[in-house]
Design a protein around this motif. Structure first.
Motif, PDB file in Angstrom:
ATOM      1  N   SER A  57      17.527  11.333 -25.030  1.00 20.09           N
ATOM      2  CA  SER A  57      17.009  12.324 -25.980  1.00 20.09           C
ATOM      3  C   SER A  57      15.597  12.805 -25.658  1.00 20.09           C
ATOM      4  O   SER A  57      15.301  13.984 -25.754  1.00 20.09           O
ATOM      5  CB  SER A  57      17.026  11.761 -27.397  1.00 20.09           C
ATOM      6  N   TYR A  58      14.735  11.879 -25.277  1.00 17.78           N
ATOM      7  CA  TYR A  58      13.345  12.242 -25.015  1.00 17.78           C
ATOM      8  C   TYR A  58      12.965  12.046 -23.551  1.00 17.78           C
ATOM      9  O   TYR A  58      11.789  12.107 -23.212  1.00 17.78           O
ATOM     10  CB  TYR A  58      12.412  11.443 -25.933  1.00 17.78           C
ATOM     11  N   ALA A  59      13.945  11.831 -22.704  1.00 18.22           N
ATOM     12  CA  ALA A  59      13.677  11.554 -21.284  1.00 18.22           C
ATOM     13  C   ALA A  59      12.880  12.673 -20.622  1.00 18.22           C
ATOM     14  O   ALA A  59      11.921  12.415 -19.897  1.00 18.22           O
ATOM     15  CB  ALA A  59      14.978  11.308 -20.535  1.00 18.22           C
ATOM     16  N   SER A  60      13.253  13.913 -20.880  1.00 18.91           N
ATOM     17  CA  SER A  60      12.559  15.021 -20.214  1.00 18.91           C
ATOM     18  C   SER A  60      11.096  15.117 -20.659  1.00 18.91           C
ATOM     19  O   SER A  60      10.253  15.581 -19.897  1.00 18.91           O
ATOM     20  CB  SER A  60      13.286  16.340 -20.451  1.00 18.91           C
ATOM     21  N   ALA A  61      10.807  14.671 -21.866  1.00 17.46           N
ATOM     22  CA  ALA A  61       9.419  14.685 -22.345  1.00 17.46           C
ATOM     23  C   ALA A  61       8.634  13.490 -21.813  1.00 17.46           C
ATOM     24  O   ALA A  61       7.437  13.594 -21.552  1.00 17.46           O
ATOM     25  CB  ALA A  61       9.395  14.695 -23.874  1.00 17.46           C
ATOM     26  N   LEU A  62       9.303  12.349 -21.630  1.00 21.90           N
ATOM     27  CA  LEU A  62       8.615  11.130 -21.204  1.00 21.90           C
ATOM     28  C   LEU A  62       8.468  11.016 -19.681  1.00 21.90           C
ATOM     29  O   LEU A  62       7.477  10.464 -19.207  1.00 21.90           O
ATOM     30  CB  LEU A  62       9.376   9.896 -21.715  1.00 21.90           C
ATOM     31  N   GLU A  63       9.445  11.500 -18.928  1.00 24.91           N
ATOM     32  CA  GLU A  63       9.463  11.276 -17.474  1.00 24.91           C
ATOM     33  C   GLU A  63       8.215  11.759 -16.732  1.00 24.91           C
ATOM     34  O   GLU A  63       7.700  11.023 -15.889  1.00 24.91           O
ATOM     35  CB  GLU A  63      10.725  11.881 -16.860  1.00 24.91           C
ATOM     36  N   PRO A  64       7.700  12.954 -16.999  1.00 28.02           N
ATOM     37  CA  PRO A  64       6.517  13.383 -16.244  1.00 28.02           C
ATOM     38  C   PRO A  64       5.318  12.449 -16.427  1.00 28.02           C
ATOM     39  O   PRO A  64       4.629  12.116 -15.462  1.00 28.02           O
ATOM     40  CB  PRO A  64       6.216  14.783 -16.789  1.00 28.02           C
ATOM     41  N   GLY A  65       5.067  12.011 -17.644  1.00 29.52           N
ATOM     42  CA  GLY A  65       3.935  11.117 -17.898  1.00 29.52           C
ATOM     43  C   GLY A  65       4.135   9.749 -17.280  1.00 29.52           C
ATOM     44  O   GLY A  65       3.195   9.164 -16.730  1.00 29.52           O
ATOM     45  N   VAL A  66       5.367   9.237 -17.337  1.00 30.22           N
ATOM     46  CA  VAL A  66       5.653   7.932 -16.741  1.00 30.22           C
ATOM     47  C   VAL A  66       5.488   8.003 -15.225  1.00 30.22           C
ATOM     48  O   VAL A  66       4.866   7.127 -14.612  1.00 30.22           O
ATOM     49  CB  VAL A  66       7.069   7.443 -17.124  1.00 30.22           C
ATOM     50  N   ALA A  67       6.003   9.063 -14.618  1.00 35.02           N
ATOM     51  CA  ALA A  67       5.877   9.225 -13.166  1.00 35.02           C
ATOM     52  C   ALA A  67       4.411   9.360 -12.751  1.00 35.02           C
ATOM     53  O   ALA A  67       3.976   8.755 -11.766  1.00 35.02           O
ATOM     54  CB  ALA A  67       6.674  10.435 -12.695  1.00 35.02           C
ATOM     55  N   GLN A  68       3.657  10.124 -13.513  1.00 36.96           N
ATOM     56  CA  GLN A  68       2.233  10.295 -13.215  1.00 36.96           C
ATOM     57  C   GLN A  68       1.499   8.968 -13.337  1.00 36.96           C
ATOM     58  O   GLN A  68       0.666   8.629 -12.491  1.00 36.96           O
ATOM     59  CB  GLN A  68       1.634  11.327 -14.168  1.00 36.96           C
ATOM     60  N   PHE A  69       1.818   8.201 -14.384  1.00 37.57           N
ATOM     61  CA  PHE A  69       1.182   6.897 -14.558  1.00 37.57           C
ATOM     62  C   PHE A  69       1.539   5.966 -13.401  1.00 37.57           C
ATOM     63  O   PHE A  69       0.668   5.272 -12.865  1.00 37.57           O
ATOM     64  CB  PHE A  69       1.590   6.251 -15.885  1.00 37.57           C
ATOM     65  N   GLN A  70       2.806   5.912 -13.010  1.00 39.91           N
ATOM     66  CA  GLN A  70       3.230   5.026 -11.921  1.00 39.91           C
ATOM     67  C   GLN A  70       2.499   5.356 -10.622  1.00 39.91           C
ATOM     68  O   GLN A  70       2.050   4.457  -9.907  1.00 39.91           O
ATOM     69  CB  GLN A  70       4.738   5.126 -11.698  1.00 39.91           C
ATOM     70  N   GLU A  71       2.363   6.638 -10.343  1.00 39.75           N
ATOM     71  CA  GLU A  71       1.676   7.054  -9.121  1.00 39.75           C
ATOM     72  C   GLU A  71       0.197   6.645  -9.182  1.00 39.75           C
ATOM     73  O   GLU A  71      -0.348   6.098  -8.226  1.00 39.75           O
ATOM     74  CB  GLU A  71       1.801   8.560  -8.929  1.00 39.75           C
ATOM     75  N   TRP A  72      -0.436   6.912 -10.309  1.00 34.77           N
ATOM     76  CA  TRP A  72      -1.853   6.582 -10.464  1.00 34.77           C
ATOM     77  C   TRP A  72      -2.066   5.072 -10.392  1.00 34.77           C
ATOM     78  O   TRP A  72      -2.902   4.588  -9.637  1.00 34.77           O
ATOM     79  CB  TRP A  72      -2.360   7.132 -11.804  1.00 34.77           C
ATOM     80  N   TYR A  73      -1.303   4.313 -11.175  1.00 34.24           N
ATOM     81  CA  TYR A  73      -1.481   2.872 -11.247  1.00 34.24           C
ATOM     82  C   TYR A  73      -1.140   2.205  -9.920  1.00 34.24           C
ATOM     83  O   TYR A  73      -1.806   1.257  -9.511  1.00 34.24           O
ATOM     84  CB  TYR A  73      -0.621   2.289 -12.373  1.00 34.24           C
ATOM     85  N   GLY A  74      -0.132   2.713  -9.236  1.00 36.36           N
ATOM     86  CA  GLY A  74       0.258   2.161  -7.941  1.00 36.36           C
ATOM     87  C   GLY A  74      -0.826   2.314  -6.887  1.00 36.36           C
ATOM     88  O   GLY A  74      -0.875   1.562  -5.920  1.00 36.36           O
ATOM     89  N   GLY A  75      -1.703   3.271  -7.056  1.00 36.61           N
ATOM     90  CA  GLY A  75      -2.777   3.519  -6.098  1.00 36.61           C
ATOM     91  C   GLY A  75      -4.051   2.739  -6.373  1.00 36.61           C
ATOM     92  O   GLY A  75      -5.023   2.854  -5.624  1.00 36.61           O
ATOM     93  N   LEU A  76      -4.073   1.941  -7.440  1.00 35.89           N
ATOM     94  CA  LEU A  76      -5.279   1.191  -7.787  1.00 35.89           C
ATOM     95  C   LEU A  76      -5.309  -0.157  -7.073  1.00 35.89           C
ATOM     96  O   LEU A  76      -4.276  -0.787  -6.864  1.00 35.89           O
ATOM     97  CB  LEU A  76      -5.337   0.931  -9.300  1.00 35.89           C
ATOM     98  N   SER A  77      -6.514  -0.597  -6.772  1.00 37.86           N
ATOM     99  CA  SER A  77      -6.688  -1.950  -6.229  1.00 37.86           C
ATOM    100  C   SER A  77      -6.613  -2.940  -7.388  1.00 37.86           C
ATOM    101  O   SER A  77      -6.659  -2.549  -8.561  1.00 37.86           O
ATOM    102  CB  SER A  77      -8.054  -2.069  -5.537  1.00 37.86           C
ATOM    103  N   ASP A  78      -6.525  -4.229  -7.083  1.00 36.37           N
ATOM    104  CA  ASP A  78      -6.495  -5.254  -8.131  1.00 36.37           C
ATOM    105  C   ASP A  78      -7.745  -5.186  -8.998  1.00 36.37           C
ATOM    106  O   ASP A  78      -7.683  -5.338 -10.217  1.00 36.37           O
ATOM    107  CB  ASP A  78      -6.342  -6.654  -7.527  1.00 36.37           C
TER     108      ASP A  78
END
Length: 127
Positions: A57-78
């Protein structure tokens, strides 16, 4: 503290209050009507967080933010992740201290001057 009839988002009263405040802020989000609707539905108890995450139901609204967060967080050091965690905790602590946001109210707008409303009285709503 939430009303007994309202859904609980955490067994911990402080976490529940913070999550409720986050949802209240999201419920008045004019940039994403779908996310605002989702927040209102959660606050009203018509859907659960699990239902949000397991339905489309809300996947299209949530997916862009989740993908953006994953990319950002994945690029951070510990070290950067630890710093962001601390910033997040501080933001939640500030939010916990804020008063509750009143629910968004829908207001009827008056039509512009000179506007004539269409008359639907002669139409059948059954056919």
């Amino acid at each position: 503290m939430a009303d007994p009839g309202q859904p609980r988002f955490s067994a911990d009263p402080t976490n529940d209050a913070v999550r409720r405040k986050l949802l209240q802020k999201l419920s008045i989000n004019s940039k994403s009507p779908a996310l605002a609707e989702m927040a209102r539905e959660l606050l009203a108890g018509r859907i659960t967080p699990r239902e949000v995450m397991t339905s489309s139901s809300y996947a299209s609204a949530l997916e862009p933010g989740v993908a953006q967060f994953q990319e950002w967080y994945g690029g951070l050091s510990d070290e950067q992740r630890a710093e962001q965690e601390e910033l997040g905790r501080a933001a939640l602590d500030r939010l916990a201290g804020e008063p509750e946001t009143p629910p968004a109210r829908t207001r009827r707008q008056n039509p512009p001057e000179g506007y004539e409303d269409e008359d639907f009285s002669d139409r059948s709503w059954l056919t």
